[in-house]
Design a protein around this motif. Structure first.
Motif, PDB file in Angstrom:
ATOM      1  N   MET A   1      -6.678  -3.984   9.685  1.00 46.96           N
ATOM      2  CA  MET A   1      -5.928  -5.390   9.411  1.00 46.96           C
ATOM      3  C   MET A   1      -6.527  -6.356  10.408  1.00 46.96           C
ATOM      4  SD  MET A   1      -2.012  -4.001   9.533  1.00 46.96           S
ATOM      5  CE  MET A   1      -1.272  -5.504   8.910  1.00 46.96           C
ATOM      6  N   ASP A   2      -6.195  -7.694   9.784  1.00 52.88           N
ATOM      7  CA  ASP A   2      -6.474  -9.048  10.410  1.00 52.88           C
ATOM      8  C   ASP A   2      -5.651 -10.056  10.104  1.00 52.88           C
ATOM      9  OD1 ASP A   2      -8.181 -10.794  11.993  1.00 52.88           O
ATOM     10  OD2 ASP A   2      -8.896 -11.443  10.075  1.00 52.88           O
ATOM     11  N   ARG A   3      -4.830 -10.656  11.111  1.00 52.84           N
ATOM     12  CA  ARG A   3      -3.969 -11.786  10.704  1.00 52.84           C
ATOM     13  C   ARG A   3      -2.819 -11.108   9.868  1.00 52.84           C
ATOM     14  NH1 ARG A   3      -8.182 -16.839  10.527  1.00 52.84           N
ATOM     15  NH2 ARG A   3      -9.191 -16.460  12.687  1.00 52.84           N
ATOM     16  N   GLY A   4      -2.542 -10.175  10.151  1.00 51.62           N
ATOM     17  CA  GLY A   4      -1.310  -9.664   9.215  1.00 51.62           C
ATOM     18  C   GLY A   4      -1.709  -9.088   7.679  1.00 51.62           C
TER      19      GLY A   4
ATOM     20  N   LEU B   1       0.859  -1.239   0.087  1.00 45.62           N
ATOM     21  CA  LEU B   1      -0.136   0.096  -0.021  1.00 45.62           C
ATOM     22  C   LEU B   1       0.926   1.334  -0.041  1.00 45.62           C
ATOM     23  CD1 LEU B   1      -0.070   1.361   3.266  1.00 45.62           C
ATOM     24  CD2 LEU B   1      -1.194  -0.829   3.427  1.00 45.62           C
ATOM     25  N   ASP B   2       0.337   2.426  -0.479  1.00 45.73           N
ATOM     26  CA  ASP B   2       0.951   3.660  -0.510  1.00 45.73           C
ATOM     27  C   ASP B   2       0.230   4.502   0.494  1.00 45.73           C
ATOM     28  OD1 ASP B   2       2.756   2.836  -2.367  1.00 45.73           O
ATOM     29  OD2 ASP B   2       1.588   3.449  -4.049  1.00 45.73           O
ATOM     30  N   ILE B   3       1.047   5.552   1.210  1.00 43.99           N
ATOM     31  CA  ILE B   3       0.591   6.447   2.083  1.00 43.99           C
ATOM     32  C   ILE B   3       1.163   7.654   1.470  1.00 43.99           C
ATOM     33  CG2 ILE B   3       0.383   7.642   4.451  1.00 43.99           C
ATOM     34  CD1 ILE B   3       0.899   4.626   5.288  1.00 43.99           C
ATOM     35  N   GLU B   4       0.000   8.628   1.267  1.00 49.40           N
ATOM     36  CA  GLU B   4       0.659   9.982   0.648  1.00 49.40           C
ATOM     37  C   GLU B   4       1.008  10.660   1.638  1.00 49.40           C
ATOM     38  OE1 GLU B   4      -0.047  11.034  -2.277  1.00 49.40           O
ATOM     39  OE2 GLU B   4      -1.098   9.479  -3.417  1.00 49.40           O
ATOM     40  N   GLU B   5       1.832  11.550   1.286  1.00 50.73           N
ATOM     41  CA  GLU B   5       2.665  12.830   2.209  1.00 50.73           C
ATOM     42  C   GLU B   5       1.253  13.358   2.866  1.00 50.73           C
ATOM     43  OE1 GLU B   5       6.007  16.097   2.265  1.00 50.73           O
ATOM     44  OE2 GLU B   5       5.264  15.381   0.436  1.00 50.73           O
ATOM     45  N   GLY B   6       1.623  13.834   3.996  1.00 57.04           N
ATOM     46  CA  GLY B   6       0.393  14.710   4.915  1.00 57.04           C
ATOM     47  C   GLY B   6      -0.853  13.772   5.086  1.00 57.04           C
ATOM     48  N   GLU B   7      -0.909  12.575   4.928  1.00 57.74           N
ATOM     49  CA  GLU B   7      -2.328  11.745   5.471  1.00 57.74           C
ATOM     50  C   GLU B   7      -1.908  11.510   6.811  1.00 57.74           C
ATOM     51  OE1 GLU B   7      -4.262   9.350   1.806  1.00 57.74           O
ATOM     52  OE2 GLU B   7      -2.420   8.478   2.745  1.00 57.74           O
ATOM     53  N   LEU B   8      -2.967  11.457   7.732  1.00 55.19           N
ATOM     54  CA  LEU B   8      -3.195  11.004   8.995  1.00 55.19           C
ATOM     55  C   LEU B   8      -3.828   9.560   8.774  1.00 55.19           C
ATOM     56  CD1 LEU B   8      -4.104  12.691  12.311  1.00 55.19           C
ATOM     57  CD2 LEU B   8      -4.539   9.961  11.922  1.00 55.19           C
ATOM     58  N   VAL B   9      -3.103   8.572   8.894  1.00 58.44           N
ATOM     59  CA  VAL B   9      -3.606   7.241   8.498  1.00 58.44           C
ATOM     60  C   VAL B   9      -4.023   6.330  10.191  1.00 58.44           C
ATOM     61  CG1 VAL B   9      -3.277   4.827   7.616  1.00 58.44           C
ATOM     62  CG2 VAL B   9      -2.906   6.991   6.326  1.00 58.44           C
ATOM     63  N   THR B  10      -4.924   5.932  10.315  1.00 64.52           N
ATOM     64  CA  THR B  10      -5.047   5.166  11.509  1.00 64.52           C
ATOM     65  C   THR B  10      -4.902   3.620  10.996  1.00 64.52           C
ATOM     66  OG1 THR B  10      -7.546   5.398  11.359  1.00 64.52           O
ATOM     67  CG2 THR B  10      -6.146   6.834  12.842  1.00 64.52           C
ATOM     68  N   ILE B  11      -4.369   2.938  11.918  1.00 66.35           N
ATOM     69  CA  ILE B  11      -4.329   1.319  11.546  1.00 66.35           C
ATOM     70  C   ILE B  11      -5.200   0.892  12.674  1.00 66.35           C
ATOM     71  CG2 ILE B  11      -2.572  -0.484  11.229  1.00 66.35           C
ATOM     72  CD1 ILE B  11      -0.554   1.666  10.801  1.00 66.35           C
ATOM     73  N   LEU B  12      -6.170  -0.055  12.259  1.00 66.25           N
ATOM     74  CA  LEU B  12      -7.165  -0.666  13.136  1.00 66.25           C
ATOM     75  C   LEU B  12      -7.052  -2.048  13.016  1.00 66.25           C
ATOM     76  CD1 LEU B  12      -9.619  -0.279  14.979  1.00 66.25           C
ATOM     77  CD2 LEU B  12     -11.032  -0.090  12.789  1.00 66.25           C
ATOM     78  N   GLY B  13      -7.173  -2.704  14.204  1.00 66.47           N
ATOM     79  CA  GLY B  13      -7.293  -4.194  14.273  1.00 66.47           C
ATOM     80  C   GLY B  13      -7.013  -4.659  15.815  1.00 66.47           C
ATOM     81  N   ALA B  14      -7.529  -5.924  15.874  1.00 66.91           N
ATOM     82  CA  ALA B  14      -7.455  -6.619  17.261  1.00 66.91           C
ATOM     83  C   ALA B  14      -6.091  -6.873  17.551  1.00 66.91           C
ATOM     84  CB  ALA B  14      -8.364  -7.758  17.186  1.00 66.91           C
ATOM     85  N   SER B  15      -5.655  -7.443  19.134  1.00 64.80           N
ATOM     86  CA  SER B  15      -4.539  -7.691  19.217  1.00 64.80           C
ATOM     87  C   SER B  15      -3.825  -8.900  18.321  1.00 64.80           C
ATOM     88  CB  SER B  15      -4.236  -8.350  20.497  1.00 64.80           C
ATOM     89  OG  SER B  15      -4.757  -6.938  21.517  1.00 64.80           O
ATOM     90  N   GLY B  16      -2.703  -8.657  17.924  1.00 65.17           N
ATOM     91  CA  GLY B  16      -2.157 -10.210  17.014  1.00 65.17           C
ATOM     92  C   GLY B  16      -2.589  -9.590  15.563  1.00 65.17           C
ATOM     93  N   SER B  17      -3.124  -8.681  15.069  1.00 63.41           N
ATOM     94  CA  SER B  17      -3.495  -8.215  13.855  1.00 63.41           C
ATOM     95  C   SER B  17      -2.229  -8.036  12.798  1.00 63.41           C
ATOM     96  CB  SER B  17      -4.769  -7.337  13.821  1.00 63.41           C
ATOM     97  OG  SER B  17      -4.272  -6.098  14.160  1.00 63.41           O
ATOM     98  N   GLY B  18      -1.278  -7.538  13.618  1.00 63.43           N
ATOM     99  CA  GLY B  18       0.026  -6.941  12.949  1.00 63.43           C
ATOM    100  C   GLY B  18       0.093  -5.480  12.713  1.00 63.43           C
ATOM    101  N   LYS B  19      -0.723  -4.774  13.391  1.00 67.11           N
ATOM    102  CA  LYS B  19      -0.733  -3.398  13.375  1.00 67.11           C
ATOM    103  C   LYS B  19       0.614  -2.500  13.951  1.00 67.11           C
ATOM    104  CE  LYS B  19      -3.992  -2.956  16.933  1.00 67.11           C
ATOM    105  NZ  LYS B  19      -3.911  -4.024  17.474  1.00 67.11           N
ATOM    106  N   THR B  20       1.010  -3.130  15.085  1.00 70.94           N
ATOM    107  CA  THR B  20       2.171  -2.723  15.697  1.00 70.94           C
ATOM    108  C   THR B  20       3.583  -3.060  14.975  1.00 70.94           C
ATOM    109  OG1 THR B  20       1.117  -2.474  17.753  1.00 70.94           O
ATOM    110  CG2 THR B  20       3.488  -2.688  17.720  1.00 70.94           C
ATOM    111  N   THR B  21       3.285  -4.214  14.696  1.00 73.81           N
ATOM    112  CA  THR B  21       4.528  -4.968  13.849  1.00 73.81           C
ATOM    113  C   THR B  21       4.896  -4.005  12.369  1.00 73.81           C
ATOM    114  OG1 THR B  21       4.198  -7.279  14.595  1.00 73.81           O
ATOM    115  CG2 THR B  21       5.641  -6.983  12.597  1.00 73.81           C
ATOM    116  N   LEU B  22       3.682  -3.736  11.765  1.00 73.37           N
ATOM    117  CA  LEU B  22       3.894  -2.962  10.481  1.00 73.37           C
ATOM    118  C   LEU B  22       4.281  -1.805  10.924  1.00 73.37           C
ATOM    119  CD1 LEU B  22       3.114  -3.065   7.413  1.00 73.37           C
ATOM    120  CD2 LEU B  22       0.928  -1.852   8.144  1.00 73.37           C
TER     121      LEU B  22
END
Length: 258
Positions: free
Chosen positions: A213-216, A26-47
């Motif tokens: 995210m879910d399961r990575g 995926l691509d994230i544009e300059e200046g965006e505020l992107v929230t990463i949502l998911g349950a524990s173990g979904s991979g969000k913190t790893t990403l």
């Protein structure tokens, strides 16, 4: 301009039977505020941690403003990326001003510039510089500590901010206030923010885009209103409906006030 680009990024931890991050592109544009949502173990913190190389991908490429981060010295890379976590991590033996000065001192800013920047940022996060610059973390409330943590992350004017559930341990009233502060700060400076949360309402309130995210794997990456109106699959729909009262809100309330 693309600020961050994930190209088939994969992370599998030793002993695991599945990928923590599973072929994310995926691509994230300059200046965006992107929230990463998911349950524990979904991979969000790893990403998130793959961006500043606290975790290295096993496969794929991550680019920061077009440059492969593997080609960057990891320490220098981190100096240019703001990082805020739930535990805050203020240095207890340092004053508020000294905590904010941590990265600018490493970058060899002069004292006058550091002092001016510390006062500017304290004002930005609604802490009176005259009152707070000389305090120690133990003399601050949890909400005040989190504001100082945010100011410290912003000190060297990073192009990218990584935030890992920064308001998760804050009470509801202070959490709402901090969310408003964050939106105000982002609106003024338009830096690129990635904000990890497991809270559906917080993700929809803060995100210009929401990455579910879910399961990575990426289940949906879209504007919050589109996610609410048109969930990509049953998982996203059930995640939305798991939030208290969200069914009612989806029937007519504006996403921005969740």
């Amino acid at each position: 301009m693309i600020a961050l680009s994930f190209e088939n990024a994969v992370k599998r931890f030793p002993g695991a039977t599945t990928n923590a991050v599973d072929h994310v592109s995926l691509d994230i544009e300059e200046g965006e505020l992107v929230t990463i949502l998911g349950a524990s173990g979904s991979g969000k913190t790893t990403l998130l941690k793959m961006v500043n190389r606290l975790i290295e991908p096993d496969e794929g490429t991550i680019r920061l403003f077009g440059e492969d981060i593997k080609d960057r010295d990891p320490v220098k890379l981190r100096h240019g990326i703001g990082y805020v976590i739930q535990q805050i991590g203020l240095f207890p033996h340092m004053t508020v001003r000294e905590n904010i000065a941590t990265v600018p001192k490493i970058l060899k800013w002069d004292k006058a510039r550091i002092d001016a920047r510390a006062d500017e940022l304290l004002a930005l996060v609604n802490l009176d510089p005259a009152e707070f610059r000389g305090r120690y973390p133990a003399q601050l409330s949890g909400g005040q500590q989190q504001r100082v943590g945010l100011a410290r992350a912003l000190a060297a004017d990073p192009a990218v901010m990584l935030m890992d559930e920064p308001f998760g341990a804050i009470d509801a009233i202070n959490r709402s206030n901090l969310q408003a502060e964050l939106l105000s700060i982002h609106g003024k400076h338009k830096k690129t923010y990635l904000f990890v949360t497991h809270d559906v309402g917080e993700a929809l309130k803060l995100g210009g885009k929401v990455l579910v995210m879910d399961r990575g794997r990426v289940k949906q990456f879209d504007a919050p209103q589109r996610i609410v109106d048109d969930p990509a699959d049953d998982f996203v729909r059930e995640l939305l409906d798991s939030a208290s009262g969200l069914r009612e809100r989806r029937r007519g309330m504006n996403v921005g006030i969740l």
